[in-house]
Motif scaffolding. Structure first.
Motif, PDB file in Angstrom:
ATOM      1  N   ARG A 230       0.836  -1.199   0.000  1.00 20.20           N
ATOM      2  CA  ARG A 230       0.000   0.000   0.000  1.00 20.20           C
ATOM      3  C   ARG A 230       0.875   1.256   0.000  1.00 20.20           C
ATOM      4  O   ARG A 230       0.625   2.210  -0.742  1.00 20.20           O
ATOM      5  N   ALA A 231       1.908   1.248   0.843  1.00 21.61           N
ATOM      6  CA  ALA A 231       2.825   2.387   0.898  1.00 21.61           C
ATOM      7  C   ALA A 231       3.555   2.544  -0.439  1.00 21.61           C
ATOM      8  O   ALA A 231       3.802   3.666  -0.896  1.00 21.61           O
ATOM      9  N   LEU A 232       3.874   1.423  -1.066  1.00 24.45           N
ATOM     10  CA  LEU A 232       4.532   1.448  -2.373  1.00 24.45           C
ATOM     11  C   LEU A 232       3.605   2.062  -3.416  1.00 24.45           C
ATOM     12  O   LEU A 232       4.034   2.856  -4.262  1.00 24.45           O
ATOM     13  N   ASP A 233       2.350   1.702  -3.349  1.00 27.87           N
ATOM     14  CA  ASP A 233       1.349   2.225  -4.274  1.00 27.87           C
ATOM     15  C   ASP A 233       1.262   3.745  -4.168  1.00 27.87           C
ATOM     16  O   ASP A 233       1.252   4.472  -5.174  1.00 27.87           O
ATOM     17  N   ILE A 234       1.213   4.237  -2.935  1.00 27.64           N
ATOM     18  CA  ILE A 234       1.129   5.674  -2.708  1.00 27.64           C
ATOM     19  C   ILE A 234       2.411   6.367  -3.178  1.00 27.64           C
ATOM     20  O   ILE A 234       2.378   7.433  -3.804  1.00 27.64           O
ATOM     21  N   GLN A 235       3.544   5.749  -2.880  1.00 30.97           N
ATOM     22  CA  GLN A 235       4.831   6.314  -3.294  1.00 30.97           C
ATOM     23  C   GLN A 235       4.927   6.456  -4.812  1.00 30.97           C
ATOM     24  O   GLN A 235       5.509   7.411  -5.330  1.00 30.97           O
ATOM     25  N   MET A 236       4.306   5.493  -5.520  1.00 27.52           N
ATOM     26  CA  MET A 236       4.394   5.486  -6.981  1.00 27.52           C
ATOM     27  C   MET A 236       3.300   6.324  -7.651  1.00 27.52           C
ATOM     28  O   MET A 236       3.222   6.365  -8.876  1.00 27.52           O
ATOM     29  N   GLY A 237       2.447   6.989  -6.833  1.00 34.38           N
ATOM     30  CA  GLY A 237       1.494   7.923  -7.421  1.00 34.38           C
ATOM     31  C   GLY A 237       0.035   7.562  -7.334  1.00 34.38           C
ATOM     32  O   GLY A 237      -0.797   8.166  -8.027  1.00 34.38           O
ATOM     33  N   ALA A 238      -0.327   6.611  -6.497  1.00 34.35           N
ATOM     34  CA  ALA A 238      -1.747   6.259  -6.349  1.00 34.35           C
ATOM     35  C   ALA A 238      -2.528   7.451  -5.799  1.00 34.35           C
ATOM     36  O   ALA A 238      -2.015   8.243  -5.010  1.00 34.35           O
ATOM     37  N   LYS A 239      -3.791   7.575  -6.222  1.00 35.85           N
ATOM     38  CA  LYS A 239      -4.646   8.652  -5.739  1.00 35.85           C
ATOM     39  C   LYS A 239      -5.326   8.201  -4.443  1.00 35.85           C
ATOM     40  O   LYS A 239      -5.900   7.111  -4.376  1.00 35.85           O
ATOM     41  N   VAL A 240      -5.244   9.052  -3.440  1.00 38.88           N
ATOM     42  CA  VAL A 240      -5.781   8.722  -2.123  1.00 38.88           C
ATOM     43  C   VAL A 240      -6.854   9.735  -1.739  1.00 38.88           C
ATOM     44  O   VAL A 240      -6.676  10.949  -1.920  1.00 38.88           O
ATOM     45  N   TYR A 241      -7.964   9.236  -1.223  1.00 40.33           N
ATOM     46  CA  TYR A 241      -9.042  10.107  -0.737  1.00 40.33           C
ATOM     47  C   TYR A 241      -9.469   9.615   0.639  1.00 40.33           C
ATOM     48  O   TYR A 241      -9.862   8.458   0.814  1.00 40.33           O
ATOM     49  N   ARG A 242      -9.340  10.504   1.631  1.00 37.77           N
ATOM     50  CA  ARG A 242      -9.686  10.160   3.009  1.00 37.77           C
ATOM     51  C   ARG A 242      -8.985   8.876   3.459  1.00 37.77           C
ATOM     52  O   ARG A 242      -9.584   7.950   3.995  1.00 37.77           O
ATOM     53  N   ASN A 243      -7.716   8.843   3.192  1.00 44.08           N
ATOM     54  CA  ASN A 243      -6.823   7.751   3.597  1.00 44.08           C
ATOM     55  C   ASN A 243      -7.145   6.417   2.922  1.00 44.08           C
ATOM     56  O   ASN A 243      -6.704   5.349   3.361  1.00 44.08           O
TER      57      ASN A 243
END
Length: 357
Positions: A272-285
């Motif tokens: 999950r952290a990798l996904d966010i690091q690579m540019g995943a869009k996050v809304y309300r965590n």
């Protein structure tokens, strides 16, 4: 008269047969109506409610292994309930169940297990008169790979190594990537298994998959092995070194040994952290648009190690030992994956050979 008698008997026989058929049809309809009435009178519960009751009554109390019981729970949790958990049992359709199988993006083995769980649950619901028809009866397995994993891409490797420097599961992920050991082998490791002077790590036990914390010996003698530690991994292990009897990887909050389930959560948190690091869009965590490939699983790191051995020119018989394979044919399935650098190295070797003739 004989003809008339015969005709009369024939007519009587036909009438009798028709009456029998009508009676049978009537009985079938009567049974169907009774089942329909029973079904209508039964409580209208959701799939989640029935899954919990079904598991507790018909699965948990069966004489099956802990691993098998865990398989049922995991397939419900990860595949079935997220899709139709809130749907009333009576409203579930065959196409909904087929779509669960089709969209799982899983191996053939996983798809088979999901199918087994759904059919067992809905078949029992029908026998308990919760539903009139079983929507799982005719679902079919989709086309799926035979359980093989892939190597990570160069971009994935770069991002994984970067995240591993700061994430709490980073050392665990790095160890899987640069030793090729299985997750169950990694979480059973203690600091005493590492020979810091010789820069090797001994694999001799594992936590059995699908269990809470059940330590097992390797299935075959090939599972016991001594692996080299890369300089990159050695430095990071050295700075975390503890007492010989302490676990290298333990649950962050309790310090206890990981179960196969918590180790999976360990990896999923890293992913999950990798996904966010690579540019995943996050809304309300919550990740609303992922960029990491769905088929990126922990075992991809083991597969990558094996292909790294091939690319480094390690002989296949040595790779078999390092991977802990009991049969070299298992190793050869990975070593047959040709990469440009492997072919270039083969050309260089042949050029050196021919120039010496």
């Amino acid at each position: 008269c004989a003809c008339l008698v015969g005709s009369e008997m024939c007519i009587r026989d036909r009438t009798t047969t028709k009456e029998k058929k009508d009676n049978m049809d009537f009985l079938d309809i009567k049974v169907l109506l009774e089942e329909l009435v029973q079904c209508c009178q039964s409580p209208d519960i959701s799939v989640s409610e029935w899954a919990e009751r079904w598991y507790g009554t018909y699965v948990a109390n069966r004489d099956i292994t802990e691993k098998s019981a865990t398989m049922y729970r995991q397939k419900l949790k990860h595949y079935v309930l997220p899709k139709i958990g809130d749907v009333p049992m009576r409203e579930v359709t065959e196409i909904q169940l087929q779509e669960i199988l089709n969209s799982s993006n899983s191996s053939k083995s996983t798809a088979q297990k999901v199918k087994i769980v759904m059919q067992a649950m809905f078949r029992r619901a029908k026998s308990c008169k919760l539903i009139l028809n079983d929507p799982s009866e005719n679902i079919v397995l989709p086309k799926a790979p035979e359980g093989t994993h892939r190597s990570i891409t160069d971009l994935e490797r770069k991002e994984i190594l970067r995240l591993a420097e700061e994430h709490y599961a980073g050392l665990y992920v790095l160890t899987l990537l640069q030793t090729g050991i299985r997750p169950g082998e990694a979480i059973a490791l203690r600091w005493g298994d590492i020979n810091f002077k010789g820069r090797t790590i001994t694999i001799s036990r594992a936590v059995e998959s699908g269990t809470k914390v059940k330590i097992k010996d390797p299935k075959t003698s090939a599972g016991v092995r001594v692996l080299p530690i890369s300089d990159y991994l050695y430095e990071r292990l050295w700075h975390r070194k503890k007492n010989a009897d302490e676990l290298i990887f333990c649950q962050p909050l309790t310090g206890r040994m990981h179960s196969s389930s918590s180790a999976n959560d360990y990896w999923n948190n890293f992913k999950r952290a990798l996904d966010i690091q690579m540019g995943a869009k996050v809304y309300r965590n919550k990740i609303v648009q992922s960029v990491v490939a769905e088929d990126l699983v922990a075992y991809c790191l083991r597969h990558t190690y094996c292909t790294d051995l091939q690319r480094a020119g390690v002989p296949i018989n040595v790779a078999k030992y390092l991977m802990g394979h009991s049969d070299i044919s298992v190793t050869s399935k990975i070593y047959t994956s040709m990469t440009p650098d492997v072919i270039d190295r083969a050309k260089e070797s042949m050029d050196d050979f021919y120039s010496g003739l």
